[in-house]
Design a protein around this motif. Structure first.
Motif: not given
Length: 168
Positions: A25-28, A43-45, A51-52, A58-61
């Motif tokens: 999900g890349l959201l922490g 800022s990273l979030l 990106l999402r 669909d997130g990072l595979p």
């Protein structure tokens, strides 16, 4: 390429890029992911949310990697990769090796010449640190990415010893 291993906090490493053991999900999250998000600041979030919203809806595979700025980190870049989760049946060593190889390819593409990695998939994702160390070291040694320094940054002395053994 120089490869070394140290015990420490990946968020304080003086390298061009650090690798985040992210969730898809890349959201922490927790662990390394949570520490990196906390140190980099909000800022990273926001960058991960973008990106999402755009390129990764669909997130990072698993096994792939993507870069964001490092924001408040000493590192200029954060390279996010999603390791395989043994608890979910993701037991193929090639998926884990891909995390390291793809992260190095991304590092070379963004111009990073020094990269710090955590023990991706060790711990909560259920991979034994011995397996992670050997797969990681083999993948880095096999990489043709133009990177000068790869540093494995381990949280514990025990994990450091395992990585040092894999490097010898």
């Amino acid at each position: 390429m120089q490869i070394d291993a140290v015990q420490g906090d990946i968020t304080t490493q003086d390298v061009d890029a650090i690798v985040n053991a992210a969730n898809s999900g890349l959201l922490g999250g927790g662990g390394v992911d949570g520490a990196i998000h906390s140190a980099a600041g909000p800022s990273l979030l926001a960058a991960c949310r973008e990106l999402r919203r755009t390129t990764l809806p669909d997130g990072l595979p698993v096994g792939e990697a993507v870069a964001t700025p490092g924001f408040r980190l000493p590192a200029r870049w954060v390279i996010h990769t999603v390791g395989p989760n043994r608890h979910r049946g993701q037991t193929d060593p090639a998926l884990l090796a891909s995390c390291f190889a793809t992260s190095l390819e991304v590092a070379a593409q963004i111009g990073a010449t020094s990269v710090a990695f955590p023990a991706v998939s060790a711990g909560v994702y259920g991979w034994a640190v011995q397996d992670v160390a050997q797969i990681a070291v083999d993948a880095v040694r096999a990489s043709s990415a133009q990177v000068d320094l790869v540093r494995f940054v381990l949280f514990s002395a025990a994990a450091l010893g395992v990585f040092e053994a894999a490097l010898s």
